[in-house]
Design an enzyme around this catalytic site. Structure first.
Site, mmCIF file in Angstrom:
data_model
loop_
_atom_site.group_PDB
_atom_site.id
_atom_site.type_symbol
_atom_site.label_atom_id
_atom_site.label_comp_id
_atom_site.label_asym_id
_atom_site.label_seq_id
_atom_site.Cartn_x
_atom_site.Cartn_y
_atom_site.Cartn_z
ATOM 1 N N HIS A 101 -40.443 -50.102 45.046
ATOM 2 C CA HIS A 101 -41.807 -49.578 44.940
ATOM 3 C C HIS A 101 -42.067 -48.646 46.129
ATOM 4 O O HIS A 101 -41.737 -48.995 47.272
ATOM 5 C CB HIS A 101 -42.815 -50.732 44.923
ATOM 6 C CG HIS A 101 -44.229 -50.248 44.774
ATOM 7 N ND1 HIS A 101 -44.743 -49.866 43.551
ATOM 8 C CD2 HIS A 101 -45.204 -50.043 45.688
ATOM 9 C CE1 HIS A 101 -45.988 -49.454 43.726
ATOM 10 N NE2 HIS A 101 -46.296 -49.548 45.014
ATOM 11 N N MET B 194 -40.966 -47.867 34.062
ATOM 12 C CA MET B 194 -42.422 -47.795 33.943
ATOM 13 C C MET B 194 -43.010 -48.742 32.887
ATOM 14 O O MET B 194 -44.200 -48.687 32.622
ATOM 15 C CB MET B 194 -42.847 -46.355 33.657
ATOM 16 C CG MET B 194 -42.506 -45.404 34.811
ATOM 17 S SD MET B 194 -43.218 -45.926 36.383
ATOM 18 C CE MET B 194 -42.373 -44.868 37.554
ATOM 19 N N GLY C 10 -34.393 -40.768 37.741
ATOM 20 C CA GLY C 10 -33.241 -41.603 38.070
ATOM 21 C C GLY C 10 -32.586 -41.332 39.411
ATOM 22 O O GLY C 10 -31.388 -41.567 39.569
ATOM 23 N N THR C 11 -33.368 -40.864 40.404
ATOM 24 C CA THR C 11 -32.726 -40.630 41.707
ATOM 25 C C THR C 11 -32.337 -41.955 42.370
ATOM 26 O O THR C 11 -31.345 -42.003 43.107
ATOM 27 C CB THR C 11 -33.622 -39.812 42.659
ATOM 28 O OG1 THR C 11 -34.818 -40.545 42.948
ATOM 29 C CG2 THR C 11 -33.969 -38.460 42.075
ATOM 30 N N ASN C 12 -33.097 -43.001 42.112
ATOM 31 C CA ASN C 12 -32.689 -44.308 42.660
ATOM 32 C C ASN C 12 -31.448 -44.840 41.956
ATOM 33 O O ASN C 12 -30.585 -45.459 42.589
ATOM 34 C CB ASN C 12 -33.852 -45.307 42.579
ATOM 35 C CG ASN C 12 -34.822 -45.116 43.722
ATOM 36 O OD1 ASN C 12 -34.533 -45.454 44.862
ATOM 37 N ND2 ASN C 12 -35.979 -44.527 43.415
ATOM 38 N N ASN D 186 -37.086 -54.763 42.113
ATOM 39 C CA ASN D 186 -37.806 -53.512 41.875
ATOM 40 C C ASN D 186 -37.923 -52.741 43.185
ATOM 41 O O ASN D 186 -38.041 -53.339 44.255
ATOM 42 C CB ASN D 186 -39.219 -53.833 41.354
ATOM 43 C CG ASN D 186 -40.044 -52.584 41.101
ATOM 44 O OD1 ASN D 186 -39.566 -51.624 40.489
ATOM 45 N ND2 ASN D 186 -41.277 -52.577 41.573
ATOM 46 N N LEU E 3 -42.832 -55.603 32.426
ATOM 47 C CA LEU E 3 -42.026 -56.589 31.707
ATOM 48 C C LEU E 3 -42.838 -57.848 31.412
ATOM 49 O O LEU E 3 -43.578 -58.332 32.280
ATOM 50 C CB LEU E 3 -40.785 -56.928 32.539
ATOM 51 C CG LEU E 3 -39.762 -55.786 32.613
ATOM 52 C CD1 LEU E 3 -38.774 -56.020 33.746
ATOM 53 C CD2 LEU E 3 -39.032 -55.627 31.281
HETATM 54 C C1 GAR Z 1 -39.571 -43.955 42.660
HETATM 55 O O1 GAR Z 1 -40.315 -43.406 43.723
HETATM 56 C C2 GAR Z 1 -39.875 -45.427 42.508
HETATM 57 O O2 GAR Z 1 -40.063 -46.085 43.728
HETATM 58 C C3 GAR Z 1 -41.156 -45.368 41.724
HETATM 59 O O3 GAR Z 1 -40.952 -44.335 40.781
HETATM 60 C C4 GAR Z 1 -40.038 -43.377 41.325
HETATM 61 C C5 GAR Z 1 -38.907 -43.207 40.348
HETATM 62 O O4 GAR Z 1 -38.053 -42.177 40.739
HETATM 63 N N1 GAR Z 1 -41.436 -46.626 41.118
HETATM 64 C C6 GAR Z 1 -42.690 -47.089 40.971
HETATM 65 O O5 GAR Z 1 -43.678 -46.468 41.274
HETATM 66 C C7 GAR Z 1 -42.788 -48.489 40.360
HETATM 67 N N2 GAR Z 1 -44.084 -49.022 40.530
HETATM 68 P P1 GAR Z 1 -36.546 -42.084 40.208
HETATM 69 O O6 GAR Z 1 -36.596 -42.150 38.676
HETATM 70 O O7 GAR Z 1 -36.106 -40.738 40.676
HETATM 71 O O8 GAR Z 1 -35.747 -43.208 40.803
#
Ligand code: GAR
Length: 208
Positions: free
Chosen positions: A110, A91, A12-14, A108, A94
């Site tokens: 990516h 992940m 969940g850093t984003n 999203n 949908l």
């Molecule tokens: C992030 O790097 C995001 O871009 C990626 O998963 C990570 C989640 O990190 N998403 C994908 O690869 C989607 N295809 P987070 O939980 O720390 O935000």
């Protein structure tokens, strides 16, 4: 005010970048109203709770089919008046019906420059492993609207990140997050909430 739901599965850093942006006043036209996790153990749930944001856990495998899962998710989001859904490390793929219901209202992030290193199987660290294996010298992150095709929707924003010769998937993932993802995503969400994004013929334009 646009009510925002953030969908998560892991660290969940984003999500944290969005919560920080909101706390700093950088999301003046939006409000993070709900966090939905596909994983009951996701650390993202703790981040949400720490910020006082309500949380729900919905696992695809607890539903018999796409229709039942879509019904649960849309009920959760529609009853709360959610106007924007943000996939932040979410992940679960949908279902088409869900994507169609919220067309151009699901975003999203990516961790590559789409259309490179994207689609089925390209998620998280795998994306960076593939970039290093290919030997590309530049990668980055993309924020896009979500359609039925994995990573296939209209592109909202991208930011390039240089690859270093001694990068590992882990060091590259971190740099892409710091330099690209955590900046791009809050900015794109703020733009959406302010009504600055328009989509025509699959192309996103940003009004100044
Ligand atoms: C992030 O790097 C995001 O871009 C990626 O998963 C990570 C989640 O990190 N998403 C994908 O690869 C989607 N295809 P987070 O939980 O720390 O935000």
């Amino acid at each position: 005010m646009v009510k925002i739901a953030v969908l998560v599965s892991g660290g969940g850093t984003n999500l944290q970048a969005l919560l920080d942006a909101q706390a700093a006043g950088a999301l003046p036209d939006g409000e993070i109203a709900l966090v939905v996790s596909s994983n009951p153990k996701a650390y993202a749930l703790e981040r949400a709770a720490g910020a006082g944001v309500p949380t729900e856990v919905v696992r695809r495998r607890d539903y018999a089919d796409d229709a039942a899962y879509t019904a649960k998710m849309t009920e959760l989001l529609d009853t709360r008046g959610i106007g924007l859904i943000v996939l932040a490390g979410f992940m679960t793929v949908l279902p088409d019906a869900f994507c169609a219901h919220y067309e151009n209202r699901i975003m999203n992030v990516h961790p590559s420059l789409i259309p490179s290193f994207c689609g089925e199987g390209f998620y998280g660290l795998h994306v960076h492993e593939a970039a290093l294996q290919k030997g590309v010298k530049v990668t980055g992150a993309t924020v896009h609207f979500v359609c039925g095709e994995v990573d296939g929707g209209p592109i909202i924003a991208q930011h390039a990140v240089d690859i270093a010769e001694d990068d590992t998937p882990e060091t590259l993932q971190k740099r892409v997050m710091v330099e690209a993802e955590w900046k791009l995503l809050p900015r794109a969400v703020a733009d959406f909430c302010a009504g600055r994004l328009t989509v025509a013929n699959g192309i996103v334009r940003r009004k100044a």
